[in-house]
Design a protein around this motif. Structure first.
Motif, PDB file in Angstrom:
ATOM      1  N   UNK A  97      46.499 -28.918 -27.501  1.00  0.00           N
ATOM      2  CA  UNK A  97      46.107 -27.624 -28.077  1.00  0.00           C
ATOM      3  C   UNK A  97      46.937 -27.229 -29.299  1.00  0.00           C
ATOM      4  N   UNK A  98      48.144 -27.808 -29.420  1.00  0.00           N
ATOM      5  CA  UNK A  98      48.994 -27.450 -30.556  1.00  0.00           C
ATOM      6  C   UNK A  98      48.395 -27.880 -31.897  1.00  0.00           C
ATOM      7  N   UNK A  99      47.423 -28.812 -31.867  1.00  0.00           N
ATOM      8  CA  UNK A  99      46.775 -29.224 -33.124  1.00  0.00           C
ATOM      9  C   UNK A  99      46.055 -28.035 -33.763  1.00  0.00           C
ATOM     10  N   UNK A 100      45.120 -27.368 -33.058  1.00  0.00           N
ATOM     11  CA  UNK A 100      44.505 -26.196 -33.678  1.00  0.00           C
ATOM     12  C   UNK A 100      45.390 -24.955 -33.703  1.00  0.00           C
ATOM     13  N   UNK A 101      46.338 -24.854 -32.757  1.00  0.00           N
ATOM     14  CA  UNK A 101      47.142 -23.631 -32.644  1.00  0.00           C
ATOM     15  C   UNK A 101      48.391 -23.627 -33.517  1.00  0.00           C
ATOM     16  N   UNK A 102      48.693 -24.768 -34.166  1.00  0.00           N
ATOM     17  CA  UNK A 102      49.927 -24.865 -34.956  1.00  0.00           C
ATOM     18  C   UNK A 102      49.986 -23.797 -36.055  1.00  0.00           C
ATOM     19  N   UNK A 103      48.955 -23.726 -36.902  1.00  0.00           N
ATOM     20  CA  UNK A 103      48.961 -22.779 -38.027  1.00  0.00           C
ATOM     21  C   UNK A 103      48.853 -21.319 -37.581  1.00  0.00           C
ATOM     22  N   UNK A 104      47.995 -20.972 -36.603  1.00  0.00           N
ATOM     23  CA  UNK A 104      47.973 -19.570 -36.156  1.00  0.00           C
ATOM     24  C   UNK A 104      49.301 -19.096 -35.585  1.00  0.00           C
ATOM     25  N   UNK A 105      50.039 -20.027 -34.942  1.00  0.00           N
ATOM     26  CA  UNK A 105      51.345 -19.624 -34.397  1.00  0.00           C
ATOM     27  C   UNK A 105      52.415 -19.569 -35.493  1.00  0.00           C
TER      28      UNK A 105
END
Length: 437
Positions: free
Chosen positions: A422-430
């Motif tokens: 999940x960190x692939x899509x969530x990297x930039x939002x976080x």
């Protein structure tokens, strides 16, 4: 007073009529509305007037105004010569790769995705530019159609995306976070497609252009910079909290219009009229789907059909990753038969409680759903992007299926990676939480 029909009976009538109408080739938006009509008549506490009411309630949304504005931005850029400059930049960057023109096709789709938000618009414009040009250079027609259709799906994944606007509005998820979350998955899909083209080019000896000089790259970049600023304005403004998604779409229209008429000077009043006309047609179809799908979704909620469906699925006790794969599978199947916008409104709202119960991040759930639905744009029987590309090439859809399915394999691996990490899509939002910069 309870509903006249049980969830099982109601779902049987609703989905039975809908799929029967689809089999008769009734357009999706009309099929959804007509499937609702008997239910509103059969139910004592409802009437046919409720169909109109629930349809128009869906349009009472400021966020949905962004849809026609993003479509207009793409059309203005096509008419205003901006696409031509992006083609030149793409050729300078990847023209020396094996399968040069097909590589340019993919890279242009990445650039265009950052402007249009519509895969249909991308497929239509790219098909006119590339399919005939590729076949003249010795590319197989089925390959040319397949890569043009498949690359167009990135337009609903790389922001700004019309599907993200609809998802954010319907399921109350931050559109700024969704836009940031779509960047890395979209680029990974682009790289997967470029790798596929490379393999095809080596096996079939597709042509390669001479490497562009550094000067040619800088010149192509210089003339393209004003066009490339468009996605930065849209995404940056939303992430930094300067304006809403709808306001960013309006600003994008003004910027694209000024660029086409005042900077590049390739669009007159006739071109602007044509862009407005095309936008009206595409926006009317998309938004009509939103209205009838909302009425359909309202009936599902009224008869508590999602609750009945999820009662069985919840008993499986799936973990977050297994649940995400299940959700992706549902969207992949649904995307083969249903347009993405009504699929989000109907299926997305059904699956949201399941995702929440499994502990999936709302943004991760959204990206898994959007990427899965994007594949439906090139898979029959719906396959709208593939249909558009085949229509331009004047071939049957079945003739391009084999190459399309081959190209989907590495893309499905990217989807699996998005689910497992999940960190692939969530990297930039976080990294850049929207509204806090």
């Amino acid at each position: 007073m309870s509903a006249a029909l049980s969830p099982a009976d109601a779902s049987l009538i609703l989905f039975g009529i809908f799929f029967a109408l689809m089999a008769l080739r009734v357009p999706v938006a009309f099929a959804l509305g007509l499937a609702c009509l008997p239910m509103f008549i059969l139910e004592e506490r409802l009437s046919a007037q409720n169909l109109v009411q629930e349809t128009f309630n869906a349009y009472n949304s400021f966020i949905l105004l962004a849809v026609p504005f993003f479509l207009l931005t793409a059309n203005l850029m096509n008419v205003g010569g901006i696409t031509d400059r992006l083609v030149r930049l793409s050729r300078a960057l990847v023209g020396h790769f094996p399968g040069a023109l097909a590589q340019v096709n993919v890279v242009l789709s990445i650039f265009f995705a950052g402007i249009s938000g519509s895969s249909t618009a991308d497929a239509a414009s790219q098909s006119k530019i590339f399919i005939e040009a590729q076949t003249k250079e010795g590319y197989d027609l089925s390959f040319s159609v397949a890569i043009t259709a498949v690359s167009a799906v990135m337009a609903v994944i790389i922001p700004p995306s019309i599907l993200m606007i609809v998802w954010g509005g319907v399921l109350t998820v931050s559109i700024g976070a969704l836009m940031l979350a779509g960047i890395i998955p979209g680029l990974l899909l682009g790289l997967a497609q470029m790798a596929t083209v490379h393999v095809y080019a080596k096996l079939r000896n597709y042509p390669t252009y001479a490497r562009a000089t550094l000067k040619e790259v800088f010149v192509a970049l210089a003339v393209s910079i004003p066009a490339l600023l468009t996605p930065l304005i849209i995404i940056g403004g939303k992430v930094f909290g300067w304006f809403t998604a709808t306001e960013s779409a309006c600003i994008a229209v003004l910027y694209a219009g000024a660029l086409s008429m005042l900077v590049y000077r390739e669009m007159g009043m006739k071109g602007a009229y044509g862009a407005l006309l095309d936008t009206g047609k595409l926006a009317a179809v998309a938004l009509f789907c939103v209205g009838t799908a909302s009425a359909f979704g309202w009936l599902l909620a009224y008869y508590q059909i999602p609750k009945a469906i999820l009662a069985g699925v919840a008993a499986w006790n799936m973990g977050p990753t297994t649940t995400a794969f299940f959700i992706a599978g549902v969207f992949l199947v649904v995307g083969c038969f249903l347009d993405a916008i009504p699929a989000i409104i109907i299926v997305g709202t059904i699956l949201e409680p399941l995702a929440k119960a499994a502990g999936l991040d709302p943004v991760h759930f959204a990206i898994v759903g959007i990427v899965s639905l994007a594949f439906g744009l090139v898979t029959p029987p719906y396959g709208l992007c593939l249909m558009v590309a085949c229509a331009v090439a004047k071939i049957r859809m079945v003739d391009a299926i084999k190459d399309t399915m081959i190209m989907l394999i590495p893309m499905l691996l990217v989807l699996a990676a998005i689910i497992m990490w999940p960190q692939i899509p969530l990297f930039l939002p976080r990294l850049f939480p929207p509204g806090t910069l």
